[in-house]
Write a protein that holds these residues in place. Structure first.
Motif, PDB file in Angstrom:
ATOM      1  N   GLN A 196      30.441  31.887 -23.219  1.00 57.64           N
ATOM      2  CA  GLN A 196      29.997  33.148 -22.632  1.00 57.64           C
ATOM      3  C   GLN A 196      28.769  32.933 -21.758  1.00 57.64           C
ATOM      4  OE1 GLN A 196      29.721  35.159 -26.441  1.00 57.64           O
ATOM      5  NE2 GLN A 196      31.184  36.683 -25.722  1.00 57.64           N
ATOM      6  N   GLN A 247      25.296  43.359 -14.762  1.00 59.07           N
ATOM      7  CA  GLN A 247      26.097  44.172 -15.684  1.00 59.07           C
ATOM      8  C   GLN A 247      26.663  43.300 -16.803  1.00 59.07           C
ATOM      9  OE1 GLN A 247      26.215  47.476 -15.805  1.00 59.07           O
ATOM     10  NE2 GLN A 247      27.333  47.204 -17.703  1.00 59.07           N
ATOM     11  N   MET A 248      27.060  42.094 -16.470  1.00 55.35           N
ATOM     12  CA  MET A 248      27.564  41.186 -17.492  1.00 55.35           C
ATOM     13  C   MET A 248      26.454  40.859 -18.485  1.00 55.35           C
ATOM     14  SD  MET A 248      29.402  37.472 -17.093  1.00 55.35           S
ATOM     15  CE  MET A 248      30.778  38.151 -16.193  1.00 55.35           C
ATOM     16  N   ARG A 259      23.895  42.742 -19.214  1.00 53.58           N
ATOM     17  CA  ARG A 259      23.692  43.960 -20.026  1.00 53.58           C
ATOM     18  C   ARG A 259      24.673  43.982 -21.197  1.00 53.58           C
ATOM     19  NH1 ARG A 259      23.658  46.248 -14.724  1.00 53.58           N
ATOM     20  NH2 ARG A 259      21.512  46.601 -14.083  1.00 53.58           N
ATOM     21  N   SER A 260      25.921  43.653 -20.916  1.00 58.05           N
ATOM     22  CA  SER A 260      26.946  43.645 -21.964  1.00 58.05           C
ATOM     23  C   SER A 260      26.668  42.569 -23.006  1.00 58.05           C
ATOM     24  CB  SER A 260      28.333  43.410 -21.359  1.00 58.05           C
ATOM     25  OG  SER A 260      28.689  44.480 -20.526  1.00 58.05           O
ATOM     26  N   MET A 261      26.244  41.407 -22.538  1.00 61.82           N
ATOM     27  CA  MET A 261      26.011  40.283 -23.437  1.00 61.82           C
ATOM     28  C   MET A 261      24.807  40.505 -24.351  1.00 61.82           C
ATOM     29  SD  MET A 261      26.791  37.318 -20.665  1.00 61.82           S
ATOM     30  CE  MET A 261      27.056  35.895 -21.691  1.00 61.82           C
ATOM     31  N   THR A 262      23.893  41.373 -23.945  1.00 67.29           N
ATOM     32  CA  THR A 262      22.696  41.616 -24.750  1.00 67.29           C
ATOM     33  C   THR A 262      22.802  42.890 -25.579  1.00 67.29           C
ATOM     34  OG1 THR A 262      21.579  42.753 -22.921  1.00 67.29           O
ATOM     35  CG2 THR A 262      21.218  40.363 -23.133  1.00 67.29           C
ATOM     36  N   GLN A 263      23.941  43.528 -25.563  1.00 69.02           N
ATOM     37  CA  GLN A 263      24.124  44.805 -26.265  1.00 69.02           C
ATOM     38  C   GLN A 263      23.829  44.686 -27.764  1.00 69.02           C
ATOM     39  OE1 GLN A 263      24.609  47.714 -24.735  1.00 69.02           O
ATOM     40  NE2 GLN A 263      24.518  48.800 -26.681  1.00 69.02           N
ATOM     41  N   LYS A 264      24.291  43.607 -28.381  1.00 68.50           N
ATOM     42  CA  LYS A 264      24.070  43.431 -29.814  1.00 68.50           C
ATOM     43  C   LYS A 264      22.569  43.359 -30.121  1.00 68.50           C
ATOM     44  CE  LYS A 264      26.700  40.593 -32.365  1.00 68.50           C
ATOM     45  NZ  LYS A 264      27.201  39.315 -32.932  1.00 68.50           N
ATOM     46  N   ASP A 312      17.377  51.178 -22.724  1.00 68.18           N
ATOM     47  CA  ASP A 312      17.962  50.698 -21.467  1.00 68.18           C
ATOM     48  C   ASP A 312      16.867  50.143 -20.561  1.00 68.18           C
ATOM     49  OD1 ASP A 312      20.507  51.454 -22.286  1.00 68.18           O
ATOM     50  OD2 ASP A 312      20.470  53.354 -21.194  1.00 68.18           O
TER      51      ASP A 312
END
Length: 150
Positions: A5, A35-36, A38-43, A52
């Protein structure tokens, strides 16, 4: 987050800078890479109670100030293999940097020097450790004229 990832994200991020010829294409590619991330750091965002704005500040490479921001950065560093929560992990940092700089031997050499300089950065407070690592890496990169275009 596994190394695949991380590699995917860095590939998209680097390609966004190298292959986009027109300004609008480059901006679009940069936004897709962000954006990718952002998704990868959501956890980590959820685990640390980050906002945000905290995520955007991290993406824009703003030094964390609040405890939540510091702990969020720590979580992300651990996720990317740059830290184990107690110390800087030279090998994890180098794996990411080698993907980011590609075949540029001078930049690879600089990344290795930065990794060596930061080896030994440790702190029992994992949140403060994130700031210590960021400070060391940033200073090492600036000293060598390395800059990541965000």
């Amino acid at each position: 987050m596994n190394r695949l990832q991380v590699a995917l994200f860095l590939t998209v991020f680097v390609l966004a800078h190298v292959q986009a010829d027109e300004a609008s294409d480059k901006e679009q590619a940069k936004e897709q890479a962000k954006q990718m991330l952002r998704s990868m750091t959501q956890k980590c965002k959820e685990a640390e109670g980050a906002s945000d704005d905290d995520v955007e500040a991290m993406i824009d490479d703003v030094m964390p100030e609040s405890q939540v921001q510091k702990c969020f950065h720590s979580c992300v560093q651990q996720q990317f293999g740059v830290s184990d929560g107690q110390k800087f992990l030279q090998q994890g940092f180098l794996e990411i940097m080698m993907m980011a700089v590609g075949n540029d031997e001078q930049q690879q050499g600089h990344a290795k020097e930065v990794a060596e300089e930061c080896d030994g950065v440790a702190n029992e407070d994992r949140c403060q450790l994130a700031v210590d690592i960021m400070t060391c890496v940033k200073q090492g990169m600036e000293k060598r004229g390395m800059k990541v275009d965000r």
